[in-house]
Design a protein around this motif. Structure first.
Motif, mmCIF file in Angstrom:
data_model
loop_
_atom_site.group_PDB
_atom_site.id
_atom_site.type_symbol
_atom_site.label_atom_id
_atom_site.label_comp_id
_atom_site.label_asym_id
_atom_site.label_seq_id
_atom_site.Cartn_x
_atom_site.Cartn_y
_atom_site.Cartn_z
ATOM 1 N N LYS A 66 -2.721 -3.402 7.197
ATOM 2 C CA LYS A 66 -2.356 -2.564 6.062
ATOM 3 C C LYS A 66 -0.843 -2.345 6.039
ATOM 4 O O LYS A 66 -0.247 -1.926 7.035
ATOM 5 N N THR A 68 1.036 -0.501 3.657
ATOM 6 C CA THR A 68 1.476 0.562 2.751
ATOM 7 C C THR A 68 2.814 1.152 3.181
ATOM 8 O O THR A 68 3.727 1.341 2.363
ATOM 9 N N LEU A 94 -2.224 -6.576 2.421
ATOM 10 C CA LEU A 94 -3.148 -5.492 2.113
ATOM 11 C C LEU A 94 -2.377 -4.178 2.088
ATOM 12 O O LEU A 94 -1.574 -3.898 2.988
ATOM 13 N N THR A 95 -2.643 -3.361 1.073
ATOM 14 C CA THR A 95 -1.871 -2.128 0.945
ATOM 15 C C THR A 95 -2.633 -1.090 0.145
ATOM 16 O O THR A 95 -3.603 -1.396 -0.559
ATOM 17 N N SER A 117 -6.254 -2.058 -1.213
ATOM 18 C CA SER A 117 -7.333 -1.528 -0.378
ATOM 19 C C SER A 117 -8.502 -1.019 -1.223
ATOM 20 O O SER A 117 -8.319 -0.523 -2.346
ATOM 21 N N ASP A 122 -6.515 5.808 0.106
ATOM 22 C CA ASP A 122 -5.215 5.142 0.111
ATOM 23 C C ASP A 122 -4.434 5.364 -1.182
ATOM 24 O O ASP A 122 -3.301 4.877 -1.311
#
Length: 458
Positions: A66, A68, A94-95, A117, A122
């Protein structure tokens, strides 16, 4: 079939003509002279040549790590330096939510995919947003900016919302918890005048976020990217000015309410050379809804749709159904539309709860290979509502140079009793294989000039 169709048109249309000419659409040439002026005002933002690769901030393009925090740090560093380009290299990242800042161009290189995600958490904390024309605090749109100047999303990569039948889209139908109670609650809050800050949704609620939403931004560019599988609307500029959306592909035909591009209460918008394959309207121009639309009271104006391709969708170029703030000066030309799953080519939809106005809409050189319902639909009874306290003012609509192949109907024009559609002209157009009689009710000033249907001039 052809003879009976001609008799129907003679009856349905004959009593609706005005002479010698319509007040607004008669001046189509003058109206089109506005286009160069509007286009000169629409200028994409420019950015410093500084680059900020997200991999320099810890992003890993393996599709599972992830990223982000890396996106957030890259955007913050770019903005702090005075602007530039946040670069997404080849790979799959992926975020959670990505929030843009002033003078930031989020640039996806060839081979890059931003994959969002599935976890609703998120997209918290909640942000100030609009859901179907009503302001609220809700899950963040996946790519979001609020009150920013000079923002862009560019490149050759893919922005994948990853919505599917078990993530986000399942909020629209039983047996899972659904959005319906929350939609009713939000509408009630707006009618009662509850302050937006107190319309708190997000966690524990089921109103789907948009994939890309730029809110109250100035100087916006979205160019080159492919977007797909949004929870609902894909690209949603709101209350923005000077917007360019160019050479974008929206490939999202399977999701509920997966509109392609919905400029809402925006001024000076150019949508050009884009391709839409959607689960709802391809381009839908909006302006707020009902009580909240009257509170905000901001129109969409000066919207240009040039040389776009529309495939699946409920409508090709659409206005509504959220029309409360008003829509005016829309121009669409050189567009190609065709699919067994394209319901209408030109679509205007509203009802007596919306109010507002829809006028000065101009279409030319539109090619429609196939449509599943009517080629042109103007319906003031959207959601089967014919009465209400806020009748919309709809008219001054000019269509010329339209070429349609196969569809059930050329026209489905439904005004409100006592509140007709006012002024529709169709000129120099051909409808080749229409299989059903048109519907034309509560319309004044419907004029056909050099229009051919099933080989007969009408």
């Amino acid at each position: 079939m052809q003879q009976s169709r001609r008799r129907f048109l003679a009856v349905a249309v004959g009593g609706l003509l005005v002479t010698p000419a319509l007040a607004g659409p008669a001046d189509a040439g003058t109206a089109w002279s506005r286009v160069p002026q509007i286009r000169r005002r629409i200028r994409p933002p420019r950015f410093p040549r500084r680059t900020f690769p997200i991999t320099s901030y810890g992003a890993v393009g393996d599709g599972t790590t992830k990223c982000t925090e890396a996106f957030g740090q890259a955007v913050a560093a770019c903005a702090a330096a005075g602007g530039g380009r946040v670069v997404v290299p080849a790979g799959t990242y992926l975020t959670g939510a990505i929030h843009l800042a002033d003078n930031v161009d989020l640039h996806l290189e060839a081979g890059a995919t931003i994959r969002f995600s599935h976890e609703p958490a998120d997209y918290l904390p909640a942000v100030y947003t609009r859901y179907e024309g009503i302001e609220l605090m809700n899950y963040s749109p996946f790519i979001y900016a609020h009150g920013r100047t000079n923002v862009a999303i560019t490149g050759e990569g893919v922005i994948d919302g990853q919505a599917d039948a078990t993530h986000w889209w399942d909020w629209t139908s039983d047996p899972a918890p659904t959005e319906s109670p929350d939609k009713k609650l939000l509408a009630s809050m707006a009618e009662q005048g509850v302050p937006v800050a107190e319309r708190m949704f997000g966690e524990g609620h089921y109103l789907r976020p948009n994939l890309i939403q730029l809110y109250r931004c100035r100087n916006v560019l979205i160019e080159g990217v492919t977007v797909k599988d949004s929870p609902m609307w894909n690209i949603h500029p709101v209350l923005c000015a000077n917007v360019t959306i160019r050479e974008v592909t929206v490939d999202s035909p399977n999701g509920p309410n997966n509109d392609g591009c919905d400029p809402e209460s925006c001024v000076d918008v150019l949508i050009e050379r884009c391709e839409f394959n959607t689960g709802d309207d391809c381009v839908a121009i909006k302006a707020g809804k009902n009580a909240d639309g009257r509170r905000v009271n901001e129109p969409s104006m000066n919207v240009l749709v040039d040389s776009c391709t529309m495939r699946d969708g409920n409508g090709g170029v659409t206005v509504g159904s959220e029309t409360t703030g008003g829509v005016r000066w829309v121009f669409a030309w050189n567009c190609e539309m065709s699919s067994p799953s394209l319901e209408r080519a030109i679509r205007i939809k509203t009802n007596p709860e919306r109010g507002g106005y829809v006028k000065d809409l101009y279409f030319k050189d539109i090619t429609v290979g196939q449509a599943a319902d009517a080629v042109v639909e103007i319906a003031l009874n959207y959601e089967n509502k014919n009465t209400g306290p806020y009748f919309p003012d709809v008219g001054t609509i000019d269509i010329r140079g339209l070429r349609a192949g196969k569809a059930p109907k050329a026209f489905n024009l439904i005004g409100n009793p006592g509140n007709p559609i006012k002024g529709v002209r169709v000129a120099d157009s051909v409808f080749e294989e229409m299989t059903e009689a048109d519907v034309v009710t509560d319309v004044t000033g419907f004029e056909l000039r050099n229009v051919w249907v099933n080989g007969h001039r009408v």
